[in-house]
Design a protein around this motif. Structure first.
Motif, PDB file in Angstrom:
ATOM      1  N   LEU A  29       6.472  23.090  -3.271  1.00 39.10           N
ATOM      2  CA  LEU A  29       5.818  21.820  -2.955  1.00 39.10           C
ATOM      3  C   LEU A  29       6.093  20.797  -4.056  1.00 39.10           C
ATOM      4  N   ALA A  30       6.177  21.244  -5.301  1.00 40.75           N
ATOM      5  CA  ALA A  30       6.525  20.333  -6.406  1.00 40.75           C
ATOM      6  C   ALA A  30       7.935  19.773  -6.212  1.00 40.75           C
ATOM      7  N   ASP A  31       8.872  20.605  -5.760  1.00 41.91           N
ATOM      8  CA  ASP A  31      10.231  20.126  -5.460  1.00 41.91           C
ATOM      9  C   ASP A  31      10.196  19.070  -4.363  1.00 41.91           C
ATOM     10  N   ILE A  32       9.407  19.328  -3.336  1.00 44.41           N
ATOM     11  CA  ILE A  32       9.296  18.390  -2.214  1.00 44.41           C
ATOM     12  C   ILE A  32       8.689  17.075  -2.682  1.00 44.41           C
ATOM     13  N   GLU A  33       7.653  17.157  -3.492  1.00 45.77           N
ATOM     14  CA  GLU A  33       7.030  15.936  -4.007  1.00 45.77           C
ATOM     15  C   GLU A  33       8.044  15.116  -4.808  1.00 45.77           C
ATOM     16  N   ALA A  34       8.804  15.780  -5.659  1.00 48.32           N
ATOM     17  CA  ALA A  34       9.812  15.070  -6.452  1.00 48.32           C
ATOM     18  C   ALA A  34      10.822  14.380  -5.540  1.00 48.32           C
ATOM     19  N   ARG A  35      11.269  15.077  -4.510  1.00 53.14           N
ATOM     20  CA  ARG A  35      12.229  14.492  -3.559  1.00 53.14           C
ATOM     21  C   ARG A  35      11.625  13.281  -2.844  1.00 53.14           C
ATOM     22  N   CYS A  36      10.372  13.374  -2.463  1.00 53.47           N
ATOM     23  CA  CYS A  36       9.705  12.244  -1.801  1.00 53.47           C
ATOM     24  C   CYS A  36       9.615  11.037  -2.727  1.00 53.47           C
ATOM     25  N   HIS A  37       9.357  11.278  -4.008  1.00 47.18           N
ATOM     26  CA  HIS A  37       9.284  10.170  -4.972  1.00 47.18           C
ATOM     27  C   HIS A  37      10.641   9.497  -5.169  1.00 47.18           C
ATOM     28  N   GLU A  38      11.724  10.198  -4.870  1.00 46.65           N
ATOM     29  CA  GLU A  38      13.074   9.645  -5.005  1.00 46.65           C
ATOM     30  C   GLU A  38      13.469   8.749  -3.836  1.00 46.65           C
ATOM     31  N   THR A  39      12.725   8.749  -2.769  1.00 47.01           N
ATOM     32  CA  THR A  39      13.097   7.958  -1.594  1.00 47.01           C
ATOM     33  C   THR A  39      12.899   6.467  -1.862  1.00 47.01           C
TER      34      THR A  39
ATOM     35  N   LYS B  55       0.836  -1.191   0.000  1.00 47.51           N
ATOM     36  CA  LYS B  55       0.000   0.000   0.000  1.00 47.51           C
ATOM     37  C   LYS B  55       0.876   1.249   0.000  1.00 47.51           C
ATOM     38  N   PRO B  56       0.400   2.322  -0.643  1.00 51.49           N
ATOM     39  CA  PRO B  56       1.202   3.547  -0.707  1.00 51.49           C
ATOM     40  C   PRO B  56       1.220   4.317   0.606  1.00 51.49           C
ATOM     41  N   ILE B  57       2.147   5.226   0.677  1.00 49.53           N
ATOM     42  CA  ILE B  57       2.207   6.188   1.765  1.00 49.53           C
ATOM     43  C   ILE B  57       1.506   7.448   1.279  1.00 49.53           C
ATOM     44  N   TYR B  58       0.566   7.928   2.054  1.00 51.10           N
ATOM     45  CA  TYR B  58      -0.126   9.172   1.722  1.00 51.10           C
ATOM     46  C   TYR B  58       0.612  10.337   2.368  1.00 51.10           C
ATOM     47  N   VAL B  59       0.952  11.338   1.568  1.00 50.98           N
ATOM     48  CA  VAL B  59       1.547  12.572   2.062  1.00 50.98           C
ATOM     49  C   VAL B  59       0.522  13.668   1.811  1.00 50.98           C
ATOM     50  N   LEU B  60      -0.078  14.151   2.892  1.00 52.26           N
ATOM     51  CA  LEU B  60      -1.167  15.119   2.795  1.00 52.26           C
ATOM     52  C   LEU B  60      -0.707  16.478   3.301  1.00 52.26           C
ATOM     53  N   ASN B  61      -0.991  17.487   2.518  1.00 53.60           N
ATOM     54  CA  ASN B  61      -0.566  18.854   2.807  1.00 53.60           C
ATOM     55  C   ASN B  61      -1.774  19.768   2.884  1.00 53.60           C
ATOM     56  N   GLY B  62      -1.784  20.599   3.910  1.00 51.36           N
ATOM     57  CA  GLY B  62      -2.913  21.476   4.141  1.00 51.36           C
ATOM     58  C   GLY B  62      -2.700  22.895   3.653  1.00 51.36           C
ATOM     59  N   THR B  63      -3.316  23.776   4.381  1.00 52.14           N
ATOM     60  CA  THR B  63      -3.481  25.163   3.976  1.00 52.14           C
ATOM     61  C   THR B  63      -2.170  25.877   3.696  1.00 52.14           C
ATOM     62  N   ASN B  64      -2.180  26.603   2.599  1.00 54.72           N
ATOM     63  CA  ASN B  64      -1.109  27.504   2.151  1.00 54.72           C
ATOM     64  C   ASN B  64       0.177  26.810   1.741  1.00 54.72           C
ATOM     65  N   LEU B  65       0.241  25.496   1.824  1.00 52.45           N
ATOM     66  CA  LEU B  65       1.472  24.814   1.438  1.00 52.45           C
ATOM     67  C   LEU B  65       1.681  24.831  -0.074  1.00 52.45           C
ATOM     68  N   ASN B  66       0.638  25.127  -0.828  1.00 52.72           N
ATOM     69  CA  ASN B  66       0.793  25.336  -2.267  1.00 52.72           C
ATOM     70  C   ASN B  66       1.626  26.582  -2.563  1.00 52.72           C
ATOM     71  N   LEU B  67       1.832  27.436  -1.569  1.00 51.19           N
ATOM     72  CA  LEU B  67       2.595  28.677  -1.743  1.00 51.19           C
ATOM     73  C   LEU B  67       4.057  28.541  -1.323  1.00 51.19           C
ATOM     74  N   LEU B  68       4.491  27.322  -0.980  1.00 49.15           N
ATOM     75  CA  LEU B  68       5.888  27.147  -0.595  1.00 49.15           C
ATOM     76  C   LEU B  68       6.811  27.642  -1.715  1.00 49.15           C
ATOM     77  N   GLY B  69       7.880  28.280  -1.318  1.00 50.26           N
ATOM     78  CA  GLY B  69       8.816  28.867  -2.267  1.00 50.26           C
ATOM     79  C   GLY B  69       8.505  30.321  -2.563  1.00 50.26           C
ATOM     80  N   GLU B  70       7.266  30.731  -2.281  1.00 49.28           N
ATOM     81  CA  GLU B  70       6.824  32.109  -2.522  1.00 49.28           C
ATOM     82  C   GLU B  70       6.455  32.816  -1.222  1.00 49.28           C
ATOM     83  N   ARG B  71       5.743  32.137  -0.357  1.00 46.44           N
ATOM     84  CA  ARG B  71       5.237  32.712   0.883  1.00 46.44           C
ATOM     85  C   ARG B  71       6.308  32.669   1.968  1.00 46.44           C
TER      86      ARG B  71
END
Length: 154
Positions: free
Chosen positions: A30-40, A4-20
């Motif tokens: 957040l896209a960078d973080i997702e890519a890094r998580c997929h590399e694990t 079964k997969p691991i769910y990585v759930l992100n809440g409010t304002n995390l779509n603004l990472l790198g800007e906020r």
């Protein structure tokens, strides 16, 4: 048999990472973080479901989905960490490992960030490791999920 997969759930304002507030959260998106998580290694072994929403109910629906589909949950609920009893209740219904995650050390920040409803449901808490905390959390979630399977089968 597929794990079964691991769910990585992100809440409010995390779509603004790198800007906020990059002086607090850094320039990693957040896209960078997702890519890094997929590399694990954990993502390779288990697969990964990586999602973000600014809506509490959507996060709760994903937690409910995870009850059937996920080996573990890594959750950074953003500000909902400090306010949402509903997310706490949904997480309590999940049988697998839950890792609460924060990019910053919330204990060195404003007092209202020191309280977490999620911590009461979490197996572990990771905070203050920056964006790299996500990869650590994914690896540990997989380790805890494997340990839980071993404990049940013995």
């Amino acid at each position: 048999m597929t794990k079964k997969p691991i769910y990585v759930l992100n809440g409010t304002n995390l779509n603004l990472l790198g800007e906020r507030e990059p002086h607090i959260y850094g320039y990693t998106t957040l896209a960078d973080i997702e890519a890094r998580c997929h590399e694990t290694g954990a993502a390779s072994a288990h697969g990964l479901v990586f999602r973000q929403s600014n809506h509490e109910g959507v996060l709760i629906d994903w937690i409910h989905e995870a009850r059937r589909e996920a080996a573990a949950i890594v959750i950074n609920a953003g500000a909902l960490t400090h306010t949402s009893i509903a997310i706490h209740d949904a997480l309590k219904a999940f049988a697998g490992p839950i890792i609460e995650l924060h990019i910053t050390n919330v204990h060195r920040r404003e007092p209202f960030r020191h309280h977490s409803y999620i911590s009461f449901a979490a197996t572990a808490v990771i905070c203050g490791l920056g964006a790299e905390g996500y990869a650590v959390a994914v690896e540990q979630a997989a380790r805890l999920a494997e340990a839980a399977k071993t404990d049940v089968s013995t």
